[in-house]
Design an enzyme around this catalytic site. Structure first.
Site, PDB file in Angstrom:
ATOM      1  N   ASP A  18       0.851  -1.189   0.000  1.00 50.06           N
ATOM      2  CA  ASP A  18       0.000   0.000   0.000  1.00 50.06           C
ATOM      3  C   ASP A  18       0.882   1.232   0.000  1.00 50.06           C
ATOM      4  O   ASP A  18       1.758   1.382   0.860  1.00 50.06           O
ATOM      5  CB  ASP A  18      -0.910   0.010   1.236  1.00 50.06           C
ATOM      6  CG  ASP A  18      -1.823   1.226   1.266  1.00 50.06           C
ATOM      7  OD1 ASP A  18      -2.674   1.345   0.367  1.00 50.06           O
ATOM      8  OD2 ASP A  18      -1.668   2.070   2.181  1.00 50.06           O
ATOM      9  N   GLU A 102      -1.699  -1.308  -5.953  1.00 53.94           N
ATOM     10  CA  GLU A 102      -2.851  -0.621  -6.531  1.00 53.94           C
ATOM     11  C   GLU A 102      -2.458   0.206  -7.749  1.00 53.94           C
ATOM     12  O   GLU A 102      -1.382   0.795  -7.795  1.00 53.94           O
ATOM     13  CB  GLU A 102      -3.478   0.290  -5.471  1.00 53.94           C
ATOM     14  CG  GLU A 102      -4.796   0.921  -5.886  1.00 53.94           C
ATOM     15  CD  GLU A 102      -5.409   1.765  -4.779  1.00 53.94           C
ATOM     16  OE1 GLU A 102      -6.492   2.331  -5.007  1.00 53.94           O
ATOM     17  OE2 GLU A 102      -4.811   1.847  -3.693  1.00 53.94           O
ATOM     18  N   ASP A 184      -3.159   1.414   6.929  1.00 54.10           N
ATOM     19  CA  ASP A 184      -2.333   1.072   5.772  1.00 54.10           C
ATOM     20  C   ASP A 184      -2.051  -0.428   5.697  1.00 54.10           C
ATOM     21  O   ASP A 184      -2.006  -1.006   4.609  1.00 54.10           O
ATOM     22  CB  ASP A 184      -1.021   1.858   5.812  1.00 54.10           C
ATOM     23  CG  ASP A 184      -1.238   3.361   5.716  1.00 54.10           C
ATOM     24  OD1 ASP A 184      -2.273   3.767   5.161  1.00 54.10           O
ATOM     25  OD2 ASP A 184      -0.383   4.121   6.204  1.00 54.10           O
TER      26      ASP A 184
END
Length: 222
Positions: A18, A102, A184
């Site tokens: 992340d 991501e 996170d």
């Protein structure tokens, strides 16, 4: 920044990564990597050099020397950032078989006037670029998770999704099962789980365990 690799765990596990402003990269393992923030460190010095150069006569020797010094400082800032990113991406690529990250809309994020400077200083685009070629170099796999996947709002324990989650909330607490976790880390775990799911689908396997067994067979572990 020194980052060591472990040969015993090389290519044996999935990991979610992340990216954020508070911490550059948070792994689903709980490991945290902070950005070097090289621009912020030299911002005042750079601004003063540029301010003083505006008062010099364009084309003069002093003006040209000042421009060279400004360019060198910009290069130094970029090199410090890139060196840190190289150490982080090398560590992640060498130590994990499948890496879930991501698909951030970096250009859209840079349009945010309040956060654009901090985002640019972190080097999200460069981190992904390095991961893309280093995973190929070290025999790992990079899985890009859809940017609309709600990794931050979803409980990594039970899968319940929150309707909203403000940036100020640094601890994720699930209203459904009561699970609590660093915001996170929770997002990184979700990215890992989604990477596992997408990998299993892409390989046409029935489970992540099957994928691990195939990886171990290739590595000559079994």
């Amino acid at each position: 920044m020194e980052v060591e690799t472990s040969e015993t765990t090389k290519h044996q596990e999935f990991v979610g990564v992340d990216l954020g402003i508070n911490h550059l990269a948070t792994l689903s393992t709980g490991e945290i990597f902070d950005g070097v923030r090289s621009y912020k460190k030299y911002e005042s010095k750079l601004a003063r050099m540029q301010y003083l150069n505006r008062h010099k006569q364009k084309g003069s020797n002093n003006y040209r020397k000042a421009c060279v010094n400004i360019a060198r400082l910009h290069q130094k800032i970029a090199n410090i950032r890139k060196d840190t990113l190289h150490k982080i991406t090398t560590y992640i690529s060498k130590n994990h078989a499948v890496i879930g990250i991501e698909d951030l809309n970096v250009s859209g994020m840079l349009a945010n006037g309040k956060l654009s400077k901090a985002i640019a200083d972190m080097g999200f685009y460069e981190l992904r670029r390095q991961l893309e070629y280093k995973t190929q170099l070290y025999g790992s796999k990079l899985v890009i998770v859809d940017r609309f996947y709600p990794s931050s709002k979803t409980c990594s324990h039970c899968g319940e999704k929150k309707t909203s989650l403000s940036l100020s909330q640094r601890v994720f607490k699930c209203d459904h099962c009561g699970f609590e976790c660093d915001r996170d880390v929770n997002a990184a775990i979700n990215l890992k789980q989604e990477a596992v799911r997408l990998t299993v689908l892409a390989c046409g396997l029935d489970s992540a365990d099957t994928f691990r067994m195939k990886q171990e067979e290739k590595a000559g572990i079994c």
